[in-house]
Design an enzyme around this catalytic site. Sequence first.
Site: not given
Ligand code: RB5
Length: 157
Positions: A65
């Site tokens: 993420c």
């Molecule tokens: C998404 O914008 C972001 O919050 C997610 O990808 C991640 O970093 C969450 O931990």
Amino acid sequence: MHVVAGADHGGYSLKNELLARLRDQYDILDLGAHKCDPDDDYPDFSAAVAQAVASGRAQRGILICGSGVGACVVANKVPGVRAGLCHDTYSAHQGVEDDDMNVLCLGARVIGVELALEIVTAFLKARFSKEERHRRRLKKVLAIEKRALTKTIADSN
Ligand code: RB5
């Protein structure tokens, strides 16, 4: 080795770049995202990857993420999963060798593709050492997980 991977919009591009370079060496299951949707949510992909590892459908999981944090938090909610957020190669192999880590989490907004590939490679090549002290510690981790599960079941009755 069967490897399952997933990413939200924050990790979408890095996931695709990494998988393109891993496909000739590993049997890869890509659980999405399959398009970059800024409104998608990391818990959906993290849960799917974690469940694939917990069920034995894959031996290892890769989650990406933006920071890697959200993906890691979710994955560790699934019994049987030991996820770690690693942005260095030492943690990526040592987490497997000592802790039997089975899901690697990465933050696409934190590292670049070449370092990410080295980290993923270190993770996938590593094996749990099975040394007595690491087995003992893993047993304690599993006992904590079991107690939490038993309590959840008891609370719901
Ligand atoms: C998404 O914008 C972001 O919050 C997610 O990808 C991640 O970093 C969450 O931990």
